[in-house]
Design a protein around this motif. Structure first.
Motif, PDB file in Angstrom:
ATOM      1  N   HIS A 149       0.833  -1.204   0.000  1.00 53.88           N
ATOM      2  CA  HIS A 149       0.000   0.000   0.000  1.00 53.88           C
ATOM      3  C   HIS A 149       0.868   1.254   0.000  1.00 53.88           C
ATOM      4  O   HIS A 149       0.567   2.238  -0.678  1.00 53.88           O
ATOM      5  N   SER A 150       1.975   1.231   0.717  1.00 46.57           N
ATOM      6  CA  SER A 150       2.883   2.369   0.740  1.00 46.57           C
ATOM      7  C   SER A 150       3.501   2.609  -0.627  1.00 46.57           C
ATOM      8  O   SER A 150       3.700   3.752  -1.046  1.00 46.57           O
ATOM      9  N   ALA A 151       3.783   1.517  -1.346  1.00 44.92           N
ATOM     10  CA  ALA A 151       4.451   1.639  -2.647  1.00 44.92           C
ATOM     11  C   ALA A 151       3.501   2.065  -3.755  1.00 44.92           C
ATOM     12  O   ALA A 151       3.839   2.922  -4.579  1.00 44.92           O
ATOM     13  N   ILE A 152       2.294   1.475  -3.795  1.00 49.35           N
ATOM     14  CA  ILE A 152       1.409   1.739  -4.933  1.00 49.35           C
ATOM     15  C   ILE A 152      -0.016   2.091  -4.540  1.00 49.35           C
ATOM     16  O   ILE A 152      -0.863   2.322  -5.407  1.00 49.35           O
ATOM     17  N   GLY A 153      -0.295   2.125  -3.236  1.00 48.59           N
ATOM     18  CA  GLY A 153      -1.574   2.644  -2.788  1.00 48.59           C
ATOM     19  C   GLY A 153      -2.748   1.700  -2.844  1.00 48.59           C
ATOM     20  O   GLY A 153      -3.896   2.147  -2.737  1.00 48.59           O
ATOM     21  N   VAL A 154      -2.513   0.390  -2.990  1.00 52.20           N
ATOM     22  CA  VAL A 154      -3.620  -0.568  -3.031  1.00 52.20           C
ATOM     23  C   VAL A 154      -3.270  -1.789  -2.185  1.00 52.20           C
ATOM     24  O   VAL A 154      -2.108  -2.029  -1.859  1.00 52.20           O
ATOM     25  N   SER A 155      -4.284  -2.580  -1.866  1.00 51.08           N
ATOM     26  CA  SER A 155      -4.085  -3.818  -1.123  1.00 51.08           C
ATOM     27  C   SER A 155      -3.654  -4.931  -2.088  1.00 51.08           C
ATOM     28  O   SER A 155      -3.833  -4.819  -3.307  1.00 51.08           O
ATOM     29  N   PRO A 156      -3.088  -6.033  -1.557  1.00 50.76           N
ATOM     30  CA  PRO A 156      -2.710  -7.145  -2.440  1.00 50.76           C
ATOM     31  C   PRO A 156      -3.874  -7.688  -3.271  1.00 50.76           C
ATOM     32  O   PRO A 156      -3.720  -7.961  -4.464  1.00 50.76           O
ATOM     33  N   LEU A 157      -5.037  -7.850  -2.673  1.00 52.92           N
ATOM     34  CA  LEU A 157      -6.171  -8.401  -3.419  1.00 52.92           C
ATOM     35  C   LEU A 157      -6.650  -7.438  -4.493  1.00 52.92           C
ATOM     36  O   LEU A 157      -7.000  -7.854  -5.604  1.00 52.92           O
ATOM     37  N   ALA A 158      -6.659  -6.133  -4.179  1.00 54.29           N
ATOM     38  CA  ALA A 158      -7.052  -5.156  -5.189  1.00 54.29           C
ATOM     39  C   ALA A 158      -6.050  -5.147  -6.333  1.00 54.29           C
ATOM     40  O   ALA A 158      -6.421  -5.040  -7.513  1.00 54.29           O
ATOM     41  N   TYR A 159      -4.777  -5.272  -6.001  1.00 56.07           N
ATOM     42  CA  TYR A 159      -3.749  -5.311  -7.041  1.00 56.07           C
ATOM     43  C   TYR A 159      -3.940  -6.540  -7.924  1.00 56.07           C
ATOM     44  O   TYR A 159      -3.860  -6.455  -9.153  1.00 56.07           O
ATOM     45  N   ARG A 160      -4.210  -7.679  -7.306  1.00 54.23           N
ATOM     46  CA  ARG A 160      -4.383  -8.911  -8.086  1.00 54.23           C
ATOM     47  C   ARG A 160      -5.609  -8.800  -8.990  1.00 54.23           C
ATOM     48  O   ARG A 160      -5.562  -9.194 -10.154  1.00 54.23           O
TER      49      ARG A 160
END
Length: 334
Positions: free
Chosen positions: A316-327
Protein backbone atom coordinates in the motif's frame (compact mmCIF):
# COMPACT_ATOMS: atom_id res chain seq x y z
CA UNK A 1 18.34 -5.46 -46.22
CA UNK A 2 15.57 -7.30 -44.40
CA UNK A 3 13.89 -5.50 -41.53
CA UNK A 4 14.39 -6.97 -38.08
CA UNK A 5 10.85 -7.75 -36.87
CA UNK A 6 11.85 -6.98 -33.29
CA UNK A 7 13.06 -3.52 -34.23
CA UNK A 8 9.98 -2.55 -36.20
CA UNK A 9 6.87 -1.91 -34.07
CA UNK A 10 3.86 -3.84 -35.32
CA UNK A 11 1.15 -1.80 -36.94
CA UNK A 12 -2.21 -1.42 -35.27
CA UNK A 13 -5.06 -3.52 -36.61
CA UNK A 14 -7.39 -1.62 -38.93
CA UNK A 15 -10.36 0.02 -37.28
CA UNK A 16 -13.53 -1.96 -37.49
CA UNK A 17 -11.63 -5.22 -37.99
CA UNK A 18 -13.57 -6.87 -35.18
CA UNK A 19 -10.35 -8.35 -33.77
CA UNK A 20 -10.77 -6.76 -30.34
CA UNK A 21 -11.17 -3.42 -28.62
CA UNK A 22 -10.04 -0.33 -30.47
CA UNK A 23 -6.41 0.62 -29.85
CA UNK A 24 -5.69 3.26 -27.23
CA UNK A 25 -4.91 6.46 -29.13
CA UNK A 26 -1.67 8.23 -28.17
CA UNK A 27 -0.64 11.65 -29.50
CA UNK A 28 3.02 12.59 -29.10
CA UNK A 29 3.48 16.37 -29.30
CA UNK A 30 6.81 17.28 -30.90
CA UNK A 31 7.81 20.83 -29.98
CA UNK A 32 10.59 22.82 -31.60
CA UNK A 33 13.93 21.56 -30.25
CA UNK A 34 12.52 18.12 -29.39
CA UNK A 35 14.97 15.45 -28.23
CA UNK A 36 14.88 12.61 -30.80
CA UNK A 37 15.60 9.81 -28.32
CA UNK A 38 12.78 10.66 -25.95
CA UNK A 39 10.45 11.43 -28.85
CA UNK A 40 10.82 7.81 -29.92
CA UNK A 41 10.20 6.22 -26.53
CA UNK A 42 6.37 6.02 -26.73
CA UNK A 43 6.45 4.29 -30.10
CA UNK A 44 9.31 2.03 -29.12
CA UNK A 45 7.54 0.77 -25.97
CA UNK A 46 3.87 0.94 -26.98
CA UNK A 47 4.74 -0.21 -30.49
CA UNK A 48 5.90 -3.54 -29.06
CA UNK A 49 2.38 -4.58 -28.04
CA UNK A 50 0.76 -5.96 -31.20
CA UNK A 51 -1.55 -3.03 -31.84
CA UNK A 52 -2.82 -2.22 -28.35
CA UNK A 53 -1.93 1.43 -29.02
CA UNK A 54 -2.18 3.65 -32.08
CA UNK A 55 0.38 6.45 -32.03
CA UNK A 56 0.38 9.76 -33.86
CA UNK A 57 3.26 12.22 -33.75
CA UNK A 58 2.08 15.79 -34.17
CA UNK A 59 3.13 19.42 -33.93
CA UNK A 60 1.21 22.42 -32.64
CA UNK A 61 0.50 23.70 -36.17
CA UNK A 62 1.14 20.74 -38.46
CA UNK A 63 4.43 22.21 -39.64
CA UNK A 64 7.93 20.69 -39.37
CA UNK A 65 10.03 21.32 -36.26
CA UNK A 66 13.73 21.23 -35.54
CA UNK A 67 15.16 18.66 -33.17
CA UNK A 68 18.00 19.43 -30.80
CA UNK A 69 20.22 17.41 -33.16
CA UNK A 70 21.34 18.23 -36.70
CA UNK A 71 18.10 17.35 -38.45
CA UNK A 72 14.48 18.41 -38.63
CA UNK A 73 11.26 16.49 -38.25
CA UNK A 74 8.12 16.48 -40.37
CA UNK A 75 5.27 14.66 -38.55
CA UNK A 76 2.20 13.49 -40.41
CA UNK A 77 -0.22 15.17 -38.02
CA UNK A 78 -1.17 18.57 -36.69
CA UNK A 79 -2.95 19.55 -33.46
CA UNK A 80 -6.10 17.68 -34.46
CA UNK A 81 -4.38 14.51 -33.21
CA UNK A 82 -4.51 15.96 -29.69
CA UNK A 83 -8.29 16.21 -29.83
CA UNK A 84 -8.62 12.53 -30.72
CA UNK A 85 -6.11 11.16 -28.20
CA UNK A 86 -6.73 9.08 -25.09
CA UNK A 87 -3.19 9.90 -23.93
CA UNK A 88 -1.08 12.94 -24.80
CA UNK A 89 2.71 12.77 -24.43
CA UNK A 90 5.02 15.80 -24.24
CA UNK A 91 8.67 14.77 -24.81
CA UNK A 92 11.53 17.06 -23.76
CA UNK A 93 12.88 19.90 -25.85
CA UNK A 94 15.54 22.60 -25.80
CA UNK A 95 16.16 25.27 -24.83
CA UNK A 96 14.58 25.17 -21.40
CA UNK A 97 11.90 27.88 -21.01
CA UNK A 98 13.00 30.89 -18.97
CA UNK A 99 9.50 32.18 -18.22
CA UNK A 100 6.50 30.57 -16.54
CA UNK A 101 4.25 32.02 -19.23
CA UNK A 102 2.96 29.38 -21.67
CA UNK A 103 3.69 29.55 -25.38
CA UNK A 104 0.44 30.78 -27.02
CA UNK A 105 0.71 28.22 -29.82
CA UNK A 106 1.19 25.39 -27.34
CA UNK A 107 -1.68 26.69 -25.22
CA UNK A 108 -3.97 26.70 -28.26
CA UNK A 109 -2.95 23.17 -29.14
CA UNK A 110 -3.43 21.84 -25.61
CA UNK A 111 -6.87 23.46 -25.49
CA UNK A 112 -7.92 20.78 -27.98
CA UNK A 113 -7.19 17.99 -25.49
CA UNK A 114 -10.40 16.45 -24.19
CA UNK A 115 -11.14 16.47 -20.43
CA UNK A 116 -10.04 13.23 -18.83
CA UNK A 117 -7.25 12.58 -21.33
CA UNK A 118 -4.17 11.10 -19.70
CA UNK A 119 -1.15 13.42 -19.80
CA UNK A 120 2.47 12.25 -19.76
CA UNK A 121 5.66 14.30 -19.83
CA UNK A 122 9.29 13.30 -20.10
CA UNK A 123 12.04 15.49 -18.62
CA UNK A 124 11.55 19.15 -19.73
CA UNK A 125 8.11 18.27 -21.08
CA UNK A 126 6.98 18.95 -17.50
CA UNK A 127 7.61 22.65 -18.17
CA UNK A 128 4.81 22.60 -20.74
CA UNK A 129 2.32 20.97 -18.38
CA UNK A 130 3.35 23.28 -15.54
CA UNK A 131 3.07 26.42 -17.68
CA UNK A 132 -0.46 25.35 -18.60
CA UNK A 133 -1.34 25.04 -14.89
CA UNK A 134 -1.84 21.29 -15.22
CA UNK A 135 0.65 20.47 -12.45
CA UNK A 136 -0.51 23.02 -9.89
CA UNK A 137 -0.69 21.45 -6.41
CA UNK A 138 0.22 18.05 -7.85
CA UNK A 139 3.32 15.88 -7.40
CA UNK A 140 5.65 15.81 -10.40
CA UNK A 141 9.25 15.37 -11.43
CA UNK A 142 11.70 16.46 -14.10
CA UNK A 143 15.45 16.13 -14.61
CA UNK A 144 17.29 16.57 -11.30
CA UNK A 145 19.65 19.21 -12.75
CA UNK A 146 16.67 21.49 -13.47
CA UNK A 147 15.00 21.20 -10.07
CA UNK A 148 15.93 24.63 -8.69
CA UNK A 149 15.10 26.36 -11.95
CA UNK A 150 11.77 24.54 -12.25
CA UNK A 151 10.79 25.39 -8.67
CA UNK A 152 11.56 29.06 -9.28
CA UNK A 153 9.24 29.18 -12.29
CA UNK A 154 6.51 26.92 -10.91
CA UNK A 155 6.38 27.12 -7.10
CA UNK A 156 2.91 25.55 -6.92
CA UNK A 157 4.13 22.23 -8.32
CA UNK A 158 5.07 19.66 -5.66
CA UNK A 159 8.33 18.79 -7.37
CA UNK A 160 10.27 15.68 -6.36
CA UNK A 161 13.57 15.65 -8.27
CA UNK A 162 14.84 12.50 -6.56
CA UNK A 163 12.64 9.96 -8.32
CA UNK A 164 12.53 8.39 -11.78
CA UNK A 165 8.87 9.14 -12.37
CA UNK A 166 5.66 10.18 -10.65
CA UNK A 167 2.29 8.57 -11.33
CA UNK A 168 -0.48 10.89 -10.17
CA UNK A 169 -3.29 9.05 -11.89
CA UNK A 170 -4.22 10.99 -15.01
CA UNK A 171 -0.98 13.00 -15.04
CA UNK A 172 2.40 11.26 -15.11
CA UNK A 173 5.84 12.86 -15.28
CA UNK A 174 9.35 11.43 -15.56
CA UNK A 175 12.97 12.43 -15.40
CA UNK A 176 15.10 12.36 -18.52
CA UNK A 177 16.18 9.74 -21.03
CA UNK A 178 16.00 6.20 -19.60
CA UNK A 179 13.51 7.27 -16.94
CA UNK A 180 11.08 7.84 -19.80
CA UNK A 181 11.43 4.18 -20.76
CA UNK A 182 10.73 3.23 -17.13
CA UNK A 183 7.62 5.39 -17.10
CA UNK A 184 6.19 3.96 -20.32
CA UNK A 185 6.79 0.40 -19.17
CA UNK A 186 5.01 1.36 -15.94
CA UNK A 187 2.07 2.74 -17.94
CA UNK A 188 1.99 -0.40 -20.06
CA UNK A 189 2.02 -2.51 -16.91
CA UNK A 190 -0.78 -0.38 -15.45
CA UNK A 191 -2.85 -0.65 -18.62
CA UNK A 192 -2.34 -4.31 -19.50
CA UNK A 193 -0.46 -6.13 -16.73
CA UNK A 194 3.05 -7.44 -16.26
CA UNK A 195 3.04 -10.08 -19.00
CA UNK A 196 2.54 -7.47 -21.72
CA UNK A 197 4.99 -5.04 -20.11
CA UNK A 198 7.62 -7.71 -19.60
CA UNK A 199 7.36 -8.81 -23.23
CA UNK A 200 7.77 -5.22 -24.41
CA UNK A 201 10.79 -4.84 -22.15
CA UNK A 202 12.36 -7.97 -23.60
CA UNK A 203 11.78 -6.70 -27.14
CA UNK A 204 13.30 -3.34 -26.21
CA UNK A 205 16.15 -5.10 -24.34
CA UNK A 206 15.64 -3.09 -21.15
CA UNK A 207 14.90 -4.03 -17.53
CA UNK A 208 11.16 -4.72 -17.17
CA UNK A 209 10.66 -2.67 -14.03
CA UNK A 210 12.36 -0.01 -11.94
CA UNK A 211 10.44 1.52 -9.08
CA UNK A 212 9.47 5.13 -9.74
CA UNK A 213 10.75 6.10 -6.31
CA UNK A 214 14.28 4.98 -7.14
CA UNK A 215 16.89 7.73 -7.08
CA UNK A 216 17.51 9.50 -10.39
CA UNK A 217 21.25 9.58 -10.04
CA UNK A 218 24.16 8.71 -7.76
CA UNK A 219 27.29 10.64 -6.85
CA UNK A 220 29.73 7.90 -7.83
CA UNK A 221 29.57 5.31 -10.62
CA UNK A 222 28.48 1.81 -9.72
CA UNK A 223 31.42 -0.62 -9.88
CA UNK A 224 30.55 -3.26 -12.46
CA UNK A 225 32.74 -6.04 -11.09
CA UNK A 226 35.28 -6.75 -8.42
CA UNK A 227 35.37 -7.07 -4.67
CA UNK A 228 35.03 -3.35 -3.98
CA UNK A 229 31.37 -3.14 -4.99
CA UNK A 230 28.12 -4.49 -3.61
CA UNK A 231 26.65 -5.76 -6.90
CA UNK A 232 27.53 -9.41 -6.23
CA UNK A 233 25.87 -9.20 -2.82
CA UNK A 234 22.78 -7.63 -4.36
CA UNK A 235 22.59 -10.50 -6.85
CA UNK A 236 23.00 -12.96 -3.97
CA UNK A 237 20.32 -11.21 -1.93
CA UNK A 238 17.81 -11.46 -4.77
CA UNK A 239 18.02 -15.26 -4.54
CA UNK A 240 17.41 -15.17 -0.78
CA UNK A 241 14.60 -12.66 -0.34
CA UNK A 242 12.65 -15.26 1.65
CA UNK A 243 15.28 -14.94 4.41
CA UNK A 244 15.43 -12.02 6.87
CA UNK A 245 18.80 -10.79 5.45
CA UNK A 246 20.20 -8.50 8.09
CA UNK A 247 22.72 -5.77 7.37
CA UNK A 248 25.37 -7.89 9.11
CA UNK A 249 24.68 -10.84 6.78
CA UNK A 250 24.87 -8.65 3.68
CA UNK A 251 28.10 -7.05 4.86
CA UNK A 252 29.61 -10.44 5.67
CA UNK A 253 28.81 -11.71 2.17
CA UNK A 254 30.53 -8.64 0.70
CA UNK A 255 33.48 -9.10 3.08
CA UNK A 256 33.03 -5.60 4.50
CA UNK A 257 32.25 -4.05 7.81
CA UNK A 258 28.61 -3.08 8.21
CA UNK A 259 29.54 0.60 8.16
CA UNK A 260 31.57 0.33 4.96
CA UNK A 261 28.94 -1.84 3.28
CA UNK A 262 26.10 0.56 4.12
CA UNK A 263 28.11 3.52 2.82
CA UNK A 264 29.09 1.84 -0.43
CA UNK A 265 25.59 0.46 -0.95
CA UNK A 266 24.16 3.97 -0.64
CA UNK A 267 26.77 5.34 -3.06
CA UNK A 268 26.06 2.65 -5.64
CA UNK A 269 22.26 2.46 -5.51
CA UNK A 270 21.17 5.79 -4.07
CA UNK A 271 19.33 4.08 -1.22
CA UNK A 272 19.93 2.16 1.99
CA UNK A 273 20.16 -1.66 2.04
CA UNK A 274 16.89 -1.83 3.98
CA UNK A 275 14.95 0.29 1.53
CA UNK A 276 16.42 -1.58 -1.43
CA UNK A 277 15.44 -4.95 0.07
CA UNK A 278 11.91 -3.71 0.69
CA UNK A 279 11.59 -2.55 -2.92
CA UNK A 280 12.82 -5.91 -4.24
CA UNK A 281 10.37 -7.76 -2.00
CA UNK A 282 7.49 -5.58 -3.14
CA UNK A 283 8.51 -6.11 -6.77
CA UNK A 284 8.56 -9.89 -6.32
CA UNK A 285 5.24 -9.79 -4.47
CA UNK A 286 3.67 -7.88 -7.35
CA UNK A 287 4.93 -10.49 -9.81
CA UNK A 288 3.56 -13.34 -7.70
CA UNK A 289 0.19 -11.62 -7.30
CA UNK A 290 -0.04 -11.25 -11.06
CA UNK A 291 1.39 -14.57 -12.20
CA UNK A 292 0.40 -17.12 -9.53
CA UNK A 293 -2.56 -18.25 -7.43
CA UNK A 294 -0.57 -18.18 -4.18
CA UNK A 295 -2.42 -16.72 -1.21
CA UNK A 296 -1.35 -13.42 0.31
CA UNK A 297 0.02 -15.35 3.32
CA UNK A 298 2.08 -17.60 1.05
CA UNK A 299 3.40 -14.66 -0.96
CA UNK A 300 4.38 -12.78 2.20
CA UNK A 301 6.45 -15.77 3.27
CA UNK A 302 7.92 -16.29 -0.20
CA UNK A 303 9.18 -12.71 -0.48
CA UNK A 304 10.49 -12.38 3.06
CA UNK A 305 7.95 -10.19 4.84
CA UNK A 306 7.35 -11.16 8.45
CA UNK A 307 3.60 -11.59 7.97
CA UNK A 308 0.74 -10.70 5.58
CA UNK A 309 0.11 -7.45 7.44
CA UNK A 310 3.65 -6.32 6.63
CA UNK A 311 3.14 -7.17 2.96
CA UNK A 312 -0.12 -5.23 2.87
CA UNK A 313 1.49 -2.20 4.50
CA UNK A 314 4.50 -2.14 2.19
CA UNK A 315 2.44 -2.71 -0.96
CA UNK A 316 0.00 0.00 0.00
CA UNK A 317 2.88 2.37 0.74
CA UNK A 318 4.45 1.64 -2.65
CA UNK A 319 1.41 1.74 -4.93
CA UNK A 320 -1.57 2.64 -2.79
CA UNK A 321 -3.62 -0.57 -3.03
CA UNK A 322 -4.08 -3.82 -1.12
CA UNK A 323 -2.71 -7.15 -2.44
CA UNK A 324 -6.17 -8.40 -3.42
CA UNK A 325 -7.05 -5.16 -5.19
CA UNK A 326 -3.75 -5.31 -7.04
CA UNK A 327 -4.38 -8.91 -8.09
CA UNK A 328 -7.89 -8.07 -9.34
CA UNK A 329 -6.51 -5.21 -11.40
CA UNK A 330 -3.47 -6.86 -12.95
CA UNK A 331 -3.84 -10.62 -12.87
CA UNK A 332 -6.96 -10.54 -15.01
CA UNK A 333 -5.37 -8.28 -17.64
CA UNK A 334 -2.00 -9.96 -17.95
Amino acid sequence: MATDPLCAPPSAPPSGSGSGPAPHRVAVLALDGVYPFELGIPRRVFGSTDGLYRLSTCTVDGRPVRTDADFGLTPDHGPEALAEADTVVVPPFAPVPTSPAPDPAVTAALALVRPGTRLISICTGAYVLAAAGLLDDRPATTHWALADHFRTLFPRVRLDPDVLFVDDGDVLTSAGAAAGVDLFLHVLRRDHGSAVANRAARICVVPPWRDGGQAQYIDRPVPSTGSTGTSATRDWALTRLHHPLTLAELAAHAAMSTRTFARRFQEETGQSPGRWLTQQRVALARHLLEATDLTVDQIATRVGFANPVSLRQHLHSAIGVSPLAYRRTFAGSS
